[in-house]
Design an enzyme around this catalytic site. Sequence first.
Site, PDB file in Angstrom:
ATOM      1  N   ARG A  73      46.113  59.989   1.460  1.00 30.92           N
ATOM      2  CA  ARG A  73      46.820  59.191   2.467  1.00 30.92           C
ATOM      3  C   ARG A  73      45.954  58.970   3.706  1.00 30.92           C
ATOM      4  O   ARG A  73      45.997  57.899   4.312  1.00 30.92           O
ATOM      5  CB  ARG A  73      48.149  59.847   2.830  1.00 30.92           C
ATOM      6  CG  ARG A  73      49.213  59.569   1.761  1.00 30.92           C
ATOM      7  CD  ARG A  73      50.374  60.509   1.848  1.00 30.92           C
ATOM      8  NE  ARG A  73      51.065  60.422   3.112  1.00 30.92           N
ATOM      9  CZ  ARG A  73      51.720  61.452   3.677  1.00 30.92           C
ATOM     10  NH1 ARG A  73      51.736  62.620   3.086  1.00 30.92           N
ATOM     11  NH2 ARG A  73      52.328  61.261   4.819  1.00 30.92           N
TER      12      ARG A  73
ATOM     13  N   ARG B 272      47.126  74.545   5.703  1.00 30.76           N
ATOM     14  CA  ARG B 272      48.536  74.511   5.303  1.00 30.76           C
ATOM     15  C   ARG B 272      48.675  74.723   3.796  1.00 30.76           C
ATOM     16  O   ARG B 272      49.627  75.368   3.343  1.00 30.76           O
ATOM     17  CB  ARG B 272      49.168  73.174   5.705  1.00 30.76           C
ATOM     18  CG  ARG B 272      49.442  73.079   7.189  1.00 30.76           C
ATOM     19  CD  ARG B 272      50.037  71.726   7.542  1.00 30.76           C
ATOM     20  NE  ARG B 272      51.267  71.444   6.815  1.00 30.76           N
ATOM     21  CZ  ARG B 272      51.782  70.225   6.689  1.00 30.76           C
ATOM     22  NH1 ARG B 272      51.186  69.179   7.209  1.00 30.76           N
ATOM     23  NH2 ARG B 272      52.909  70.063   6.041  1.00 30.76           N
TER      24      ARG B 272
ATOM     25  N   LYS C 112      52.737  61.763  14.978  1.00 29.77           N
ATOM     26  CA  LYS C 112      53.370  60.473  15.284  1.00 29.77           C
ATOM     27  C   LYS C 112      54.900  60.581  15.272  1.00 29.77           C
ATOM     28  O   LYS C 112      55.567  60.098  16.191  1.00 29.77           O
ATOM     29  CB  LYS C 112      52.887  59.449  14.248  1.00 29.77           C
ATOM     30  CG  LYS C 112      53.423  58.068  14.386  1.00 29.77           C
ATOM     31  CD  LYS C 112      52.622  57.104  13.527  1.00 29.77           C
ATOM     32  CE  LYS C 112      52.429  57.580  12.086  1.00 29.77           C
ATOM     33  NZ  LYS C 112      53.630  57.439  11.231  1.00 29.77           N
TER      34      LYS C 112
ATOM     35  N   ARG D 250      57.211  68.056   1.042  1.00 26.19           N
ATOM     36  CA  ARG D 250      57.446  66.759   0.423  1.00 26.19           C
ATOM     37  C   ARG D 250      56.584  66.568  -0.814  1.00 26.19           C
ATOM     38  O   ARG D 250      55.512  67.128  -0.911  1.00 26.19           O
ATOM     39  CB  ARG D 250      57.103  65.651   1.436  1.00 26.19           C
ATOM     40  CG  ARG D 250      58.318  65.068   2.122  1.00 26.19           C
ATOM     41  CD  ARG D 250      57.960  64.387   3.416  1.00 26.19           C
ATOM     42  NE  ARG D 250      56.904  63.381   3.286  1.00 26.19           N
ATOM     43  CZ  ARG D 250      56.472  62.671   4.323  1.00 26.19           C
ATOM     44  NH1 ARG D 250      56.989  62.831   5.514  1.00 26.19           N
ATOM     45  NH2 ARG D 250      55.505  61.795   4.152  1.00 26.19           N
TER      46      ARG D 250
ATOM     47  N   ARG E 143      50.947  48.733   8.377  1.00 27.92           N
ATOM     48  CA  ARG E 143      49.924  49.624   7.838  1.00 27.92           C
ATOM     49  C   ARG E 143      48.772  48.854   7.199  1.00 27.92           C
ATOM     50  O   ARG E 143      47.780  49.452   6.804  1.00 27.92           O
ATOM     51  CB  ARG E 143      50.569  50.488   6.762  1.00 27.92           C
ATOM     52  CG  ARG E 143      50.592  51.982   7.049  1.00 27.92           C
ATOM     53  CD  ARG E 143      51.299  52.592   5.860  1.00 27.92           C
ATOM     54  NE  ARG E 143      51.262  54.009   5.740  1.00 27.92           N
ATOM     55  CZ  ARG E 143      52.194  54.830   6.212  1.00 27.92           C
ATOM     56  NH1 ARG E 143      53.165  54.400   6.961  1.00 27.92           N
ATOM     57  NH2 ARG E 143      52.120  56.111   5.935  1.00 27.92           N
TER      58      ARG E 143
HETATM   59  P1  ADP Z   1      53.390  59.591   7.314  1.00 25.01           P
HETATM   60  O1  ADP Z   1      53.725  60.998   6.939  1.00 25.01           O
HETATM   61  O2  ADP Z   1      51.956  59.256   7.223  1.00 25.01           O
HETATM   62  O3  ADP Z   1      54.033  59.155   8.579  1.00 25.01           O
HETATM   63  P2  ADP Z   1      55.271  57.830   6.044  1.00 25.01           P
HETATM   64  O4  ADP Z   1      56.461  58.708   6.023  1.00 25.01           O
HETATM   65  O5  ADP Z   1      55.173  56.789   7.094  1.00 25.01           O
HETATM   66  O6  ADP Z   1      53.971  58.733   6.118  1.00 25.01           O
HETATM   67  O7  ADP Z   1      55.089  57.088   4.642  1.00 25.01           O
HETATM   68  C1  ADP Z   1      55.164  57.756   3.414  1.00 25.01           C
HETATM   69  C2  ADP Z   1      54.720  56.826   2.291  1.00 25.01           C
HETATM   70  O8  ADP Z   1      55.567  55.682   2.254  1.00 25.01           O
HETATM   71  C3  ADP Z   1      53.310  56.245   2.444  1.00 25.01           C
HETATM   72  O9  ADP Z   1      52.327  57.122   1.966  1.00 25.01           O
HETATM   73  C4  ADP Z   1      53.426  54.949   1.632  1.00 25.01           C
HETATM   74  O10 ADP Z   1      53.360  55.189   0.242  1.00 25.01           O
HETATM   75  C5  ADP Z   1      54.832  54.488   1.947  1.00 25.01           C
HETATM   76  N1  ADP Z   1      54.856  53.597   3.130  1.00 25.01           N
HETATM   77  C6  ADP Z   1      55.446  53.838   4.336  1.00 25.01           C
HETATM   78  N2  ADP Z   1      55.273  52.818   5.190  1.00 25.01           N
HETATM   79  C7  ADP Z   1      54.541  51.892   4.531  1.00 25.01           C
HETATM   80  C8  ADP Z   1      54.006  50.622   4.861  1.00 25.01           C
HETATM   81  N3  ADP Z   1      54.186  50.083   6.083  1.00 25.01           N
HETATM   82  N4  ADP Z   1      53.299  49.946   3.921  1.00 25.01           N
HETATM   83  C9  ADP Z   1      53.112  50.460   2.694  1.00 25.01           C
HETATM   84  N5  ADP Z   1      53.569  51.647   2.307  1.00 25.01           N
HETATM   85  C10 ADP Z   1      54.274  52.376   3.205  1.00 25.01           C
END
Ligand code: ADP
Length: 187
Positions: free
Chosen positions: A146, A127, A13, A135, A88
């Site tokens: 997740r 991985r 994404k 991270r 989300r």
């Molecule tokens: P990904 O690697 O899935 O794209 P993100 O970087 O978007 O993950 O998000 C990392 C973390 O930040 C999530 O696991 C969550 O804890 C928090 N987070 C991000 N966006 C949201 C959201 N819209 N609602 C709730 N928590 C969020």
Amino acid sequence: MNIILFGPPGAGKGTQAKILIKTHDIVQISTGDMLRDEVNSGSNLGKTAKSIMDSGGLVSDEIIMSIIEERISKPDCQNGFILDGFPRTLNQAIALDDVLANKNIEIDHIIQIDVDEKLLFERIKQRAEEGDFVRNDDNKDVLIKRITVYQKDTMPVLEYYRSLKRLKTVDGMQSIENVSSDIKKMF
Ligand code: ADP
């Protein structure tokens, strides 16, 4: 042009968002990145978010809506934005409808990058064996959590947009180039 991009962790994404912001001269609004900035700045919000993020859970809808509402109002969003990692939860999607209606903003494309979750789990395991995680929330167990949270809390959001006939799905199991060209064809 305003876009919402969906995809579970590991679906590519972020990569597609980066391509889209360049080709359409729009900004990426990643709630994950914004939360990581808060954590790094040591703010109260960051302190609250950190342990939730590290465990793979979701930060509260209230916190997310406050940062989104502020961000969407900034002048650099006027030419368009991509929402990446938001909404989300169903509550966030419904709250977003309100925010957008108040500001007279419309979303042009709602896109799901669809991947085979079994394959995602395989990639994660591979991985982990290669020691490839950087991270805090990027280790094997947290990633699996997740993806599970995505299935439980975010799939209903996809169903919501699907029921409104707004959802467009692209096959995320292809090369980066092919996913990107399939997205282009939707516009
Ligand atoms: P990904 O690697 O899935 O794209 P993100 O970087 O978007 O993950 O998000 C990392 C973390 O930040 C999530 O696991 C969550 O804890 C928090 N987070 C991000 N966006 C949201 C959201 N819209 N609602 C709730 N928590 C969020």
